[in-house]
Motif scaffolding. Sequence first.
Motif, PDB file in Angstrom:
ATOM      1  N   ALA A  83       0.896  -1.323   0.118  1.00 22.37           N
ATOM      2  CA  ALA A  83      -0.121  -0.051   0.022  1.00 22.37           C
ATOM      3  C   ALA A  83       1.043   1.013  -0.176  1.00 22.37           C
ATOM      4  CB  ALA A  83      -0.940   0.016   1.112  1.00 22.37           C
ATOM      5  N   ALA A  84       2.132   1.359   0.641  1.00 23.93           N
ATOM      6  CA  ALA A  84       3.001   2.266   0.780  1.00 23.93           C
ATOM      7  C   ALA A  84       3.646   2.603  -0.506  1.00 23.93           C
ATOM      8  CB  ALA A  84       4.113   2.159   1.911  1.00 23.93           C
ATOM      9  N   ARG A  85       4.039   1.594  -1.368  1.00 22.75           N
ATOM     10  CA  ARG A  85       4.499   1.860  -2.515  1.00 22.75           C
ATOM     11  C   ARG A  85       3.657   2.021  -3.719  1.00 22.75           C
ATOM     12  NH1 ARG A  85       7.985   3.889  -2.612  1.00 22.75           N
ATOM     13  NH2 ARG A  85       8.781   3.376  -4.428  1.00 22.75           N
ATOM     14  N   ASN A  86       2.444   1.640  -3.847  1.00 24.96           N
ATOM     15  CA  ASN A  86       1.746   1.667  -5.315  1.00 24.96           C
ATOM     16  C   ASN A  86       1.276   3.007  -5.533  1.00 24.96           C
ATOM     17  OD1 ASN A  86       0.620  -0.829  -6.021  1.00 24.96           O
ATOM     18  ND2 ASN A  86      -0.826  -1.063  -4.215  1.00 24.96           N
ATOM     19  N   LEU A  87       0.947   4.208  -5.000  1.00 25.57           N
ATOM     20  CA  LEU A  87       1.029   5.374  -5.352  1.00 25.57           C
ATOM     21  C   LEU A  87       2.308   5.835  -6.066  1.00 25.57           C
ATOM     22  CD1 LEU A  87      -0.986   7.814  -5.856  1.00 25.57           C
ATOM     23  CD2 LEU A  87      -0.276   8.624  -3.626  1.00 25.57           C
ATOM     24  N   ASP A  88       3.589   5.665  -5.450  1.00 24.68           N
ATOM     25  CA  ASP A  88       4.772   6.181  -6.101  1.00 24.68           C
ATOM     26  C   ASP A  88       4.961   5.413  -7.282  1.00 24.68           C
ATOM     27  OD1 ASP A  88       7.444   7.182  -6.293  1.00 24.68           O
ATOM     28  OD2 ASP A  88       8.182   6.046  -4.737  1.00 24.68           O
ATOM     29  N   HIS A  89       4.778   4.106  -7.436  1.00 30.77           N
ATOM     30  CA  HIS A  89       4.829   3.352  -8.568  1.00 30.77           C
ATOM     31  C   HIS A  89       3.853   4.047  -9.731  1.00 30.77           C
ATOM     32  CE1 HIS A  89       6.371  -0.499  -6.787  1.00 30.77           C
ATOM     33  NE2 HIS A  89       7.141   0.477  -6.509  1.00 30.77           N
ATOM     34  N   GLN A  90       2.607   4.101  -9.293  1.00 28.07           N
ATOM     35  CA  GLN A  90       1.684   4.543 -10.388  1.00 28.07           C
ATOM     36  C   GLN A  90       2.151   6.047 -11.016  1.00 28.07           C
ATOM     37  OE1 GLN A  90      -1.916   4.578  -8.498  1.00 28.07           O
ATOM     38  NE2 GLN A  90      -2.080   2.184  -8.380  1.00 28.07           N
ATOM     39  N   ARG A  91       2.540   6.872 -10.238  1.00 25.33           N
ATOM     40  CA  ARG A  91       2.813   8.165 -10.463  1.00 25.33           C
ATOM     41  C   ARG A  91       4.237   8.222 -11.420  1.00 25.33           C
ATOM     42  NH1 ARG A  91       2.394  11.635  -4.848  1.00 25.33           N
ATOM     43  NH2 ARG A  91       0.085  11.885  -4.985  1.00 25.33           N
ATOM     44  N   VAL A  92       5.259   7.500 -10.928  1.00 27.86           N
ATOM     45  CA  VAL A  92       6.433   7.562 -11.750  1.00 27.86           C
ATOM     46  C   VAL A  92       6.294   7.088 -13.016  1.00 27.86           C
ATOM     47  CG1 VAL A  92       8.800   6.659 -11.856  1.00 27.86           C
ATOM     48  CG2 VAL A  92       7.830   7.879  -9.648  1.00 27.86           C
ATOM     49  N   ILE A  93       5.454   5.663 -13.232  1.00 27.49           N
ATOM     50  CA  ILE A  93       5.357   4.933 -14.127  1.00 27.49           C
ATOM     51  C   ILE A  93       4.563   5.866 -15.179  1.00 27.49           C
ATOM     52  CG2 ILE A  93       4.165   2.696 -15.185  1.00 27.49           C
ATOM     53  CD1 ILE A  93       5.112   1.453 -12.700  1.00 27.49           C
ATOM     54  N   HIS A  94       3.336   6.449 -14.980  1.00 27.47           N
ATOM     55  CA  HIS A  94       2.675   6.943 -15.679  1.00 27.47           C
ATOM     56  C   HIS A  94       3.300   8.306 -16.292  1.00 27.47           C
ATOM     57  CE1 HIS A  94      -1.109   5.178 -13.578  1.00 27.47           C
ATOM     58  NE2 HIS A  94      -0.774   4.277 -14.732  1.00 27.47           N
ATOM     59  N   PHE A  95       4.126   8.957 -15.329  1.00 26.56           N
ATOM     60  CA  PHE A  95       4.663  10.271 -15.926  1.00 26.56           C
ATOM     61  C   PHE A  95       5.827   9.767 -17.063  1.00 26.56           C
ATOM     62  CE2 PHE A  95       8.696  12.748 -15.210  1.00 26.56           C
ATOM     63  CZ  PHE A  95       8.398  13.991 -15.777  1.00 26.56           C
ATOM     64  N   THR A  96       6.532   8.600 -16.777  1.00 29.84           N
ATOM     65  CA  THR A  96       7.582   8.341 -17.679  1.00 29.84           C
ATOM     66  C   THR A  96       6.876   7.795 -18.953  1.00 29.84           C
ATOM     67  OG1 THR A  96       9.217   7.679 -15.878  1.00 29.84           O
ATOM     68  CG2 THR A  96       9.499   6.456 -18.096  1.00 29.84           C
ATOM     69  N   ASP A  97       5.997   7.004 -18.790  1.00 25.51           N
ATOM     70  CA  ASP A  97       5.279   6.522 -19.952  1.00 25.51           C
ATOM     71  C   ASP A  97       4.806   7.773 -20.999  1.00 25.51           C
ATOM     72  OD1 ASP A  97       4.320   4.269 -21.311  1.00 25.51           O
ATOM     73  OD2 ASP A  97       2.308   4.944 -21.081  1.00 25.51           O
ATOM     74  N   GLY A  98       4.133   8.716 -20.216  1.00 29.08           N
ATOM     75  CA  GLY A  98       3.756   9.922 -21.003  1.00 29.08           C
ATOM     76  C   GLY A  98       4.614  10.804 -21.412  1.00 29.08           C
ATOM     77  N   LEU A  99       5.734  10.761 -20.996  1.00 29.20           N
ATOM     78  CA  LEU A  99       6.913  11.495 -21.667  1.00 29.20           C
ATOM     79  C   LEU A  99       7.288  11.026 -22.939  1.00 29.20           C
ATOM     80  CD1 LEU A  99       9.351  12.877 -18.840  1.00 29.20           C
ATOM     81  CD2 LEU A  99       7.998  14.164 -20.167  1.00 29.20           C
ATOM     82  N   VAL A 100       7.391   9.490 -22.753  1.00 29.52           N
ATOM     83  CA  VAL A 100       7.735   8.743 -23.939  1.00 29.52           C
ATOM     84  C   VAL A 100       6.638   9.109 -25.155  1.00 29.52           C
ATOM     85  CG1 VAL A 100       8.021   6.409 -24.969  1.00 29.52           C
ATOM     86  CG2 VAL A 100       9.043   6.990 -22.764  1.00 29.52           C
ATOM     87  N   ARG A 101       5.398   9.051 -24.939  1.00 26.24           N
ATOM     88  CA  ARG A 101       4.395   9.139 -25.973  1.00 26.24           C
ATOM     89  C   ARG A 101       4.223  10.382 -26.422  1.00 26.24           C
ATOM     90  NH1 ARG A 101       2.505   4.223 -26.187  1.00 26.24           N
ATOM     91  NH2 ARG A 101       2.819   2.932 -24.331  1.00 26.24           N
TER      92      ARG A 101
END
Length: 407
Positions: A337-355
């Motif tokens: 639970a403590a890690r999920n939000l950080d994972h989601q934010r960073v993964i979505h941010f990185t993926d968004g930059l690529v696209r």
Amino acid sequence: MREDYDLIIVGGGLAGNSLALALRHTGLHIALIEALTPAQQANAAAGDRALALATGTVSLLEHWGAWQAVADKATAIEHIHVSDRGHFGKTRLSAKQHKVAAFGHVVVARDIEQHLRECVAQAGITQISPGRLMGVMSGKEAINVSLKHGQTSLNLSAKLLVGADGGQSSVRQLLDIDQETVAYQQTALVTCVKTQRPNQNTAFERFTPSGPLALLPVGQRLSSVVWTRTSEEAEALLLGSEADFLQELQDCFGYFLGQLDLVAPRRAFALSRVRAKRMSSERAVIVGNAAHQLHPVAGQGFNLGLRDVAVLADKLTEAVRDGRDIGSKALLSDYVAARNLDHQRVIHFTDGLVRLFSNDWLPLAAARNIGLLVFDHLPFAKEHLVSRAMGLALLPTARQKTGPSRH
């Protein structure tokens, strides 16, 4: 042979050694298992890669006593320059203007990996190398691990098993944890160049239709290159001569630093976004690249993985202090639970930059360049980006501080 431990960590790389080091004073009986011999680890090609460590990551390494001895081998990032090839948009960031010593540091992976291995050895933590994981069986009170150590079969048990064994994690596979994988159809070309002009401790990020090109300072006239191209383009560049490769690189990057010269071999890595569908199983958890792999566009992969280690280390330390079971379902659920939000934010941010930036459709190109120009004149927006890029907004409050001194 059979032996009981409190904690078994599989993976003697950056994440696994960092976790062992973070827990060295807890009194836990720890075993660290690594598939490669020390000589194989020292000579692995992955050791050549440059790591961009956010200031928050450096703070964690300092806290664990693992930074001071490698600080003089690191290069501070004092400026960031972002541009879009063939377009007018640019954004520039200066550490001095944001009243910090540096946004982060760049260090060659081999330097910090070797130091972490030495720290773990000095801490007296049991290391089994080479050790090949053969089987895992979870029980209500313990988890049992079987492995091959040379020609010897070993059976170990522990309260908790941590998989920190990278993208091809044996722990994840043996626990039947599935992954979500998105192939970008891109390849990262990695090398190092000597520059005609000093880089002034500047990290360059240049976006192109084929993908981003990053030059990270590893010396005043040396920069590590991470160049993303389509898989077909990358193959052609690797098969061609060094002169042709260098000319294409120069054309792509421009002459911000004058003439570029290759000073290291060219290496290639296929790029995908990978995320495990779950991070834990009964008495087991996976961290770092075993749980997630990112595009290198924002340099967030190792930083995200080290925050996994930091949070897990805090949870385990608290459990030891309170006399609780370190492998309990409640503790692992709390960690996830403590890690999920950080994972989601960073993964979505990185993926968004690529696209967003690996696309030369004219209306989108115009919009993103206007965005870069506007961003360059919005101090509050820069402050938000700097805080997140430095990793300070994502650290426990007690560990937030101004960046370490320059080197």
